[in-house]
Design an enzyme around this catalytic site. Structure first.
Site, PDB file in Angstrom:
ATOM      1  N   ASP A 274       0.848  -1.194   0.000  1.00 23.80           N
ATOM      2  CA  ASP A 274       0.000   0.000   0.000  1.00 23.80           C
ATOM      3  C   ASP A 274       0.881   1.240   0.000  1.00 23.80           C
ATOM      4  O   ASP A 274       2.094   1.144   0.194  1.00 23.80           O
ATOM      5  CB  ASP A 274      -1.006  -0.004   1.161  1.00 23.80           C
ATOM      6  CG  ASP A 274      -0.359   0.011   2.539  1.00 23.80           C
ATOM      7  OD1 ASP A 274       0.867  -0.202   2.630  1.00 23.80           O
ATOM      8  OD2 ASP A 274      -1.071   0.238   3.533  1.00 23.80           O
TER       9      ASP A 274
ATOM     10  N   TYR B 120       2.954   4.766   0.749  1.00 22.92           N
ATOM     11  CA  TYR B 120       3.600   5.347   1.915  1.00 22.92           C
ATOM     12  C   TYR B 120       2.567   6.167   2.690  1.00 22.92           C
ATOM     13  O   TYR B 120       1.737   6.859   2.101  1.00 22.92           O
ATOM     14  CB  TYR B 120       4.748   6.268   1.497  1.00 22.92           C
ATOM     15  CG  TYR B 120       5.888   5.573   0.779  1.00 22.92           C
ATOM     16  CD1 TYR B 120       6.614   4.558   1.384  1.00 22.92           C
ATOM     17  CD2 TYR B 120       6.258   5.962  -0.505  1.00 22.92           C
ATOM     18  CE1 TYR B 120       7.682   3.945   0.726  1.00 22.92           C
ATOM     19  CE2 TYR B 120       7.315   5.356  -1.170  1.00 22.92           C
ATOM     20  CZ  TYR B 120       8.021   4.354  -0.544  1.00 22.92           C
ATOM     21  OH  TYR B 120       9.075   3.748  -1.203  1.00 22.92           O
TER      22      TYR B 120
ATOM     23  N   HIS C 156      11.845  -8.735   0.438  1.00 21.39           N
ATOM     24  CA  HIS C 156      11.459  -7.328   0.282  1.00 21.39           C
ATOM     25  C   HIS C 156      12.692  -6.437   0.438  1.00 21.39           C
ATOM     26  O   HIS C 156      13.617  -6.773   1.182  1.00 21.39           O
ATOM     27  CB  HIS C 156      10.407  -6.983   1.343  1.00 21.39           C
ATOM     28  CG  HIS C 156       9.670  -5.723   1.083  1.00 21.39           C
ATOM     29  ND1 HIS C 156      10.151  -4.482   1.469  1.00 21.39           N
ATOM     30  CD2 HIS C 156       8.477  -5.498   0.473  1.00 21.39           C
ATOM     31  CE1 HIS C 156       9.284  -3.557   1.103  1.00 21.39           C
ATOM     32  NE2 HIS C 156       8.268  -4.137   0.500  1.00 21.39           N
TER      33      HIS C 156
ATOM     34  N   PHE D   2       6.703   2.308  -4.326  1.00 23.02           N
ATOM     35  CA  PHE D   2       8.107   2.513  -3.970  1.00 23.02           C
ATOM     36  C   PHE D   2       8.641   3.894  -4.353  1.00 23.02           C
ATOM     37  O   PHE D   2       9.742   4.265  -3.961  1.00 23.02           O
ATOM     38  CB  PHE D   2       9.010   1.431  -4.588  1.00 23.02           C
ATOM     39  CG  PHE D   2       8.757   0.055  -4.044  1.00 23.02           C
ATOM     40  CD1 PHE D   2       9.156  -0.286  -2.762  1.00 23.02           C
ATOM     41  CD2 PHE D   2       8.105  -0.898  -4.814  1.00 23.02           C
ATOM     42  CE1 PHE D   2       8.915  -1.564  -2.254  1.00 23.02           C
ATOM     43  CE2 PHE D   2       7.858  -2.170  -4.321  1.00 23.02           C
ATOM     44  CZ  PHE D   2       8.262  -2.504  -3.040  1.00 23.02           C
TER      45      PHE D   2
END
Length: 222
Positions: free
Chosen positions: A65, A67, A187, A78
């Site tokens: 989701d 920031y 990740h 990102f």
């Protein structure tokens, strides 16, 4: 709340946009935005699609989701705008880029140049309440984005899916066409990267090698 999306995506996703569940998503999202500070700005909720025309689509990077900090979310997973300090995950992405291509570290934190080359920077959940990560996970966005993954995997050939972390890996079951390249790793967050699950995955160069082998233009990542 303004919603903008390219006509090419409207055509491909027409059934989704006309569905009852999607109407429910929009209704709940509007209510959230009216009551709380939410991200990204309404006009950027569908920016991942608006920046990446369907015809150019060749790579999909899946986030969770947006920031949830002030001014961070810009509608692309990102990515943050140039004037915003890089989040730790993005710094680790740039370090891996440097490992792949042995060049100076990328400094431009706005990844829209990737989108324009055909990289869909897709969060599974497209909105979030300020300072509350995962707060919109029950609105229904996952239904929409899971369907997006299924549709594009059926409509296109030789796509590259980058699945970083367990959450993104869980989306593999929605990728229906066997001729796609699926790249999986830990990740890029410090917790995962520092434990050895991110660095050295070579996803960016593997992606470009696959695209080149299928007669497609490679991505200028840096």
């Amino acid at each position: 709340m303004s919603i903008k999306i390219l006509d090419c995506w409207k055509k491909i996703l027409d059934k989704e946009f006309k569905s009852e569940y999607f109407d429910d998503i929009i209704s709940k999202t509007k209510e959230e935005y009216s009551r709380f500070k939410c991200y990204p700005a309404g006009k950027n909720i569908f920016r991942a699609f608006d920046e990446c025309p369907f015809k150019k689509l060749k790579v999909i990077i899946i986030g969770q989701d947006p920031y949830h900090g002030e001014k961070q979310a810009n509608g692309l997973c990102f990515s943050v705008n140039k004037e915003i300090e890089n989040p730790p995950s993005l710094n680790n992405i740039f370090k891996e880029l440097n490992n792949n291509f042995s060049r100076d570290l990328r400094t431009n934190s706005d990844l829209s140049d990737w989108s324009k080359q055909g990289v869909l920077l897709l969060n599974s959940i497209l909105t979030v309440r300020r300072k509350f990560p995962g707060s919109h996970q029950n609105i229904g966005w996952e239904i929409f984005t899971n369907n997006v993954i299924k549709i594009i995997s059926e409509e296109k050939n030789n796509l590259v899916f980058m699945l970083w972390g367990n959450y993104a890996k869980s989306k593999e079951k929605f990728i229906k066409n066997s001729n796609h390249l699926i790249l999986k790793s830990g990740h890029p967050s410090p917790l995962s990267a520092n434990r050895g699950f991110w660095f050295g995955n070579n996803h960016f160069i593997k992606c470009n090698n696959f695209l080149k082998s299928n007669g497609l233009n490679t991505v200028k990542w840096i």
